[in-house]
Design a protein around this motif. Structure first.
Motif, short mmCIF file in Angstrom:
data_model
loop_
_atom_site.label_atom_id
_atom_site.label_comp_id
_atom_site.label_asym_id
_atom_site.label_seq_id
_atom_site.Cartn_x
_atom_site.Cartn_y
_atom_site.Cartn_z
N THR A 140 0.82 -1.19 0.00
CA THR A 140 0.00 0.00 0.00
C THR A 140 0.86 1.25 0.00
OG1 THR A 140 -0.11 -0.04 2.39
CG2 THR A 140 -1.90 -1.13 1.21
N SER A 172 -0.02 6.95 3.34
CA SER A 172 -0.99 8.04 3.27
C SER A 172 -0.30 9.38 3.51
CB SER A 172 -2.10 7.82 4.30
OG SER A 172 -1.55 7.79 5.59
N THR A 173 -0.96 10.43 3.04
CA THR A 173 -0.47 11.79 3.23
C THR A 173 -0.67 12.18 4.69
OG1 THR A 173 -1.12 12.28 0.96
CG2 THR A 173 -0.73 14.16 2.41
N ALA A 193 -2.91 16.16 -0.82
CA ALA A 193 -2.81 14.98 -1.68
C ALA A 193 -3.45 15.31 -3.01
CB ALA A 193 -3.51 13.79 -1.04
N VAL A 206 -7.48 6.39 7.74
CA VAL A 206 -7.14 7.09 6.51
C VAL A 206 -8.42 7.42 5.76
CG1 VAL A 206 -5.96 6.86 4.28
CG2 VAL A 206 -4.90 5.93 6.33
N ASP A 215 -9.81 7.81 2.35
CA ASP A 215 -9.46 7.43 0.98
C ASP A 215 -10.30 8.24 0.01
OD1 ASP A 215 -7.59 5.39 1.68
OD2 ASP A 215 -9.28 4.11 2.20
N SER A 229 -4.98 9.27 -0.41
CA SER A 229 -5.24 8.84 0.97
C SER A 229 -4.67 9.87 1.92
CB SER A 229 -4.65 7.45 1.23
OG SER A 229 -3.27 7.45 1.00
N LEU A 230 -5.54 10.33 2.82
CA LEU A 230 -5.19 11.38 3.78
C LEU A 230 -5.28 10.81 5.19
CD1 LEU A 230 -7.43 13.94 1.96
CD2 LEU A 230 -4.97 14.19 2.15
N SER A 231 -4.18 10.87 5.92
CA SER A 231 -4.15 10.34 7.28
C SER A 231 -4.94 11.25 8.21
CB SER A 231 -2.71 10.22 7.77
OG SER A 231 -2.69 9.85 9.12
#
Length: 193
Positions: free
Chosen positions: A63, A66-67, A73, A174, A176, A182-184
């Motif tokens: 994977t 994530s950002t 992102a 995350v 999505d 994908s943003l944390s």
């Protein structure tokens, strides 16, 4: 009393003679060490091959990280950034429109958060936000938003609010988005209860 003309003959089974009316019983030969090991080795080899195949699939489909929370992102037509994650129990926020899912009680061991998502156009083709393109992962399955405003919008910039129900424990969640964005969510949103 036995008749005088009857003779009794004892026969050993291994004397090599064929005797009518006698049957020879053979003891099963003991299994060799190789035969016993083969019975164990075949299932072990199959299990090993299955595990090796799974490991290969996991390594090949690694994977993308994530950002981090607050960074941008890439999304189709622009950039996306989570500007805030606010637990609903701390600010008393209520949606402007009726939301049946938000009126139901929160599951034990969970809390609801409001995610403020900012989208900015960077491409001449335009930016379009669709709530159906966004989901939360990290819970073992994808989770869709309980409430979203707006559901769809286009323009140079979009401010979207998404409400999710998440567990109280610190879990790497995350958000999505479309095309693998994908943003944390970080860990600041977790509740102490």
């Amino acid at each position: 009393m036995t008749p005088a003309n009857v003779t009794l003959r004892l026969v050993r089974p291994d004397d090599g003679e064929k005797h009518p009316g006698t049957t020879r019983h053979r003891r099963p030969s003991p299994r060799t060490l190789f035969q016993r090991r083969r019975k164990i080795l075949i299932p072990l080899a199959i299990a090993w091959l299955v595990m090796a195949a799974l490991a290969g699939v996991l390594l090949l489909t690694g994977t993308k990280p994530s950002t981090p929370f607050g960074d941008t992102a890439a999304v189709p037509g622009g950039l996306a950034r989570i500007s805030a994650i606010i637990p609903l129990e701390t600010d008393g926020w209520v949606p402007a429109t009726a939301a049946d899912l938000l009126s139901s009680p929160v599951q034990p061991g969970a809390h609801r958060v409001r995610i403020l998502l900012e989208l900015t156009e960077t491409d001449a083709s335009g930016l379009a936000f669709r709530a159906a393109d966004y989901s939360l992962s990290g819970l073992g399955a994808r989770s869709t938003a309980l409430w979203v405003d707006p559901a769809e919008q286009s323009g140079a910039s979009v401010q979207a609010t998404l409400v999710f129900e998440i567990p109280n424990q610190v879990i790497a969640l995350v958000l999505d988005g479309p095309q693998g964005a994908s943003l944390s969510l970080g860990t600041g949103h977790h509740s102490n209860s």
